[in-house]
Every structure is written in structure tokens, then in C-alpha cells.
Design an enzyme around this catalytic site. Structure first.
Site, PDB file in Angstrom:
ATOM      1  CB  SER A 198      -1.118   0.051   1.085  1.00 23.51           C
ATOM      2  OG  SER A 198      -0.292  -0.401   2.397  1.00 23.51           O
ATOM      3  CD1 TRP A 199       5.451   3.893   3.476  1.00 23.91           C
ATOM      4  CD2 TRP A 199       3.762   4.952   2.449  1.00 23.91           C
ATOM      5  NE1 TRP A 199       5.715   5.324   3.502  1.00 23.91           N
ATOM      6  CE2 TRP A 199       4.378   5.861   3.299  1.00 23.91           C
ATOM      7  CE3 TRP A 199       2.665   5.743   1.857  1.00 23.91           C
ATOM      8  CZ2 TRP A 199       4.802   7.430   3.140  1.00 23.91           C
ATOM      9  CZ3 TRP A 199       2.656   7.064   2.021  1.00 23.91           C
ATOM     10  CH2 TRP A 199       3.609   7.866   2.563  1.00 23.91           C
ATOM     11  N   GLY A 242       6.845  10.257   9.477  1.00 27.66           N
ATOM     12  CA  GLY A 242       5.727  11.056   9.659  1.00 27.66           C
ATOM     13  C   GLY A 242       4.293  10.697   9.717  1.00 27.66           C
ATOM     14  CB  SER A 281       2.286   9.764   5.593  1.00 31.55           C
ATOM     15  OG  SER A 281       3.281   8.758   6.160  1.00 31.55           O
ATOM     16  CB  ALA A 290      -0.890   3.833   1.927  1.00 30.28           C
ATOM     17  CE  LYS A 337       4.194   4.977  13.644  1.00 29.93           C
ATOM     18  NZ  LYS A 337       3.530   4.326  12.640  1.00 29.93           N
ATOM     19  NE  ARG A 393      -0.729  -2.002   7.110  1.00 35.50           N
ATOM     20  CZ  ARG A 393       0.343  -2.398   6.179  1.00 35.50           C
ATOM     21  NH1 ARG A 393       1.204  -3.018   6.911  1.00 35.50           N
ATOM     22  NH2 ARG A 393       0.455  -1.469   5.232  1.00 35.50           N
ATOM     23  CG  ASN A 394       0.806  -0.890  14.542  1.00 32.60           C
ATOM     24  OD1 ASN A 394       1.507  -1.733  14.886  1.00 32.60           O
ATOM     25  ND2 ASN A 394       1.120  -0.067  13.483  1.00 32.60           N
ATOM     26  CB  VAL A 416       3.554  -6.323   8.214  1.00 27.48           C
ATOM     27  CG1 VAL A 416       4.676  -6.022   9.288  1.00 27.48           C
ATOM     28  CG2 VAL A 416       4.219  -7.249   7.452  1.00 27.48           C
TER      29      VAL A 416
END
Length: 337
Positions: free
Chosen positions: A11-12, A132, A134, A136, A186, A250-251, A274
Site C-alpha cells: 500500500s505505501w 511522519g 502518512s 497510504a 509509536k 493496522r496497529n 504486517v
């Protein structure tokens, strides 16, 4: 216009390739699976990782590693795959080609930051770090986003020049250590805010975890050589806010499921991508012990993830800790001197 290769078609990587192609760069999006890349080329969309975003005509989905001979290569692979990927691409890179790492994590076992891994594996290439707030899904749709690139000054400015667009504002920062640690740590706090949400707790709890989590991130980050001011910036508080609160995170989603009582293995399968915070929790826990840095939120996250501790008990243990001064780090560690 410079030639740019994006290695990693998740994705990113896909979002950054779209962003860069829209401003006229020649962009190769290099993936591992020929059938997936052919489908992307035919449909002009990454339906699995970035659905609904059209791939511009200037973007070439491919598996051709010779296209890594570019002016800049953007690494967009999970943190645990960075060393292997670097070894794979090394024969194809031009000497002096800038390598920009976008993964947010650290290497298990060595506890090296990912830029350190890349410097070891790619000694002939300057390395920069992009970090930063961001997601996706938003970058791919041209939603205004600000990020930071960390490296030595000239490399950082070169990346800034190539990546800045009307919807993607790039700042520079020489503090590679702080930028990388903010981005990696983070994810631990985002898991915790998700767990709190899954337990049914509200905004007060999440705000407490984010605020004290930032203090914890900065405490370890400064001990490892980061600048305390970096953690008040885009790769610190900025990334922390978006990862702890966004529906794209996701986290956070994994944490919510854990708070609802699901097993870790089940959660990771359901997320399907992931979840960097799981590895980051183990690494941060070990770094805290090695450096004698108190990290109570990380400690409780470690117990929940890897020792089957009850999440409600973990919250209670955090709340009943001994009394402390809120600005203890500032007072004891002379951050303002």
C-alpha cells in the site's frame, strides 16, 4: 525529470509511486510477483493493497530489477525484510543513488535502526529516512500530508526536492536517530490505545496513553541519542496521533481486537498485513531493560502480547504505579540545558 524506483508494491509503496508519477517523474514500481504486477499494469490499480486509486500513465508496475538503476530508490518493505531486500537490490543500484527507507521499525536480534542496516548493506549509497503521519490510503488520493526526511543535509534536501508535491509537503531533519525511533516506537503505543478501545475505555484513557506514551518514546529515544525536540515533531507526536486514532491504522485495529479478547495469532491473520507494533514492542521492551530506561506502558504491552497477561490487569497496574512528577524527564535528564 529524475528516474525513481519504488521497491515494494504494498500500500505505501504504491501510494508513493502514484504520488511521484503524478508530478512527472519516471517511476518504476517494482514488486516480487509477476502475475500481480501484470494485473496492476493491465487494470491500472493495485486492487489488493490500494483499491480505488488509479495508477498514472507514467508509473510502470514491473518485476524488472534492472530498473533500480535510478536517481533515487524508495524502499517500501516491512522492517523485518529490509536487510534481505538490500542484499537483493545491491548489485543493481548505481553508486551514489539515494536510498530512502520508509519502513518504521527496528531489526530484531541486532536492535539496529533500519538506516543502520541499510548503511551496512549498501555502503556506496547515501541513505535517508522518510517518516511522519502518512497513511497510504490518503496519500494515494492526494489528501494534504506532511512528512519529514532525515539524513545528512544535502541528501535530505535532494529527497525533499524530488518528493515535494502540492499535496505532499516534505520537511528535513538531521536527527536520523530521533526520526527513526519516533516512527518505530509509536506503533507500540498505537497497539495500546487500540487495546484500551477494545476494552471499552474512552477518550480519557486513549489521551492518557498517547501523552504518557510520547514521554516514554522520548525517554528511550533521547537515551539512544535522539534530540528531544524531534519527538514533538512530525515523526513523534504527529505520527503518534494518526497511528493511535485512525481507522486506517493496522496497529490500532490489531489492538482493538486484542482488547476484545482475541488471540494474537488470530488478530494478525485477520489484519492480513504486517503489524509492526508487535515486533516493536519486543524490541522496545528489551532496549528499555538494556539501557535501564523505565517504560511502563511498553512493559505492560509486552506482558499482554507475549506473556498472556490480562489487559484489564495491565491497565490497573499502570494506574496504581507510584507517584511521579509529570516533567520528571525534563528535570532529571537536563533536556533543556
Amino acid at each position: 525529470m529524475p528516474k525513481i524506483a519504488v521497491y515494494g508494491a504494498g500500500s505505501w509503496g504504491s501510494a508513493l509511486a502514484v504520488l511521484l508519477a503524478k508530478v512527472g517523474h519516471q517511476v518504476s514500481l517494482i514488486g516480487r510477483h509477476a502475475d500481480e504486477m501484470e494485473e496492476m499494469k493491465r487494470q491500472r490499480e493495485n486492487k489488493h493493497y490500494l483499491p480505488g486509486v488509479t495508477l498514472p500513465s507514467g508509473l510502470l508496475p514491473t518485476t524488472d530489477l534492472t530498473l533500480l538503476k535510478a536517481d533515487m530508490v524508495v524502499f517500501s518493505v516491512p522492517s523485518h525484510g529490509v536487510r534481505e531486500a538490500a542484499r537483493l537490490v545491491r548489485p543493481y543500484l548505481s553508486k551514489g543513488c539515494i536510498v530512502v527507507n520508509t519502513a518504521k521499525g527496528m531489526e530484531e536480534g541486532t536492535h539496529l535502526r533500519l538506516s543502520q542496516v541499510l548503511i551496512e548493506e549498501l555502503p556506496n549509497n547515501p541513505v535517508a529516512v522518510l517518516s511522519g503521519p502518512s497513511h497510504a490510503e490518503e496519500v494515494g488520493r492526494d489528501m494534504p500530508t506532511t512528512v519529514v526526511v532525515a539524513s545528512e543535509v544535502e541528501t535530505a534536501k535532494a529527497v525533499q526536492d524530488m518528493m515535494m508535491t502540492p499535496s505532499f509537503r516534505v520537511y528535513t531533519n538531521p536527527d536520523v536517530i530521533g526520526v527513526e525511533l519516533g516512527g518505530a516506537l509509536k506503533n507500540v503505543i498505537a497497539l495500546c490505545t487500540g487495546i484500551a478501545e477494545g476494552l471499552g475505555f474512552g477518550d480519557n484513557t486513549k489521551a492518557a496513553l498517547m501523552t504518557r506514551g510520547l514521554a516514554e518514546i522520548a525517554r528511550l529515544g533521547v537515551a539512544l541519542g535522539g534530540n528531544p525536540l524531534t519527538f514533538a515533531g512530525l515523526s513523534g507526536v504527529g505520527d503518534l496521533i494518526v497511528t493511535c486514532t485512525s481507522l486506517h491504522s493496522r496497529n490500532r485495529r490489531a489492538g482493538v481486537a486484542l482488547g476484545q479478547g482475541k488471540a494474537l495469532d488470530t488478530v494478525l491473520k485477520e489484519v492480513g498485513m504486517v503489524v509492526e507494533g508487535v515486533r516493536a514492542t519486543r524490541i522496545a521492551h528489551n532496549l528499555g531493560i538494556e539501557n535501564n530506561i523505565p517504560m511502563p506502558i511498553t512493559e505492560q504491552a509486552y506482558k499482554v502480547l507475549f506473556e498472556n497477561a490480562d489487559a484489564k490487569v495491565a491497565v490497573s497496574d499502570l494506574m496504581l504505579r507510584g507517584k511521579r512528577h509529570e516533567l520528571e524527564e525534563v528535570l532529571e535528564m537536563n533536556w533543556l540545558s
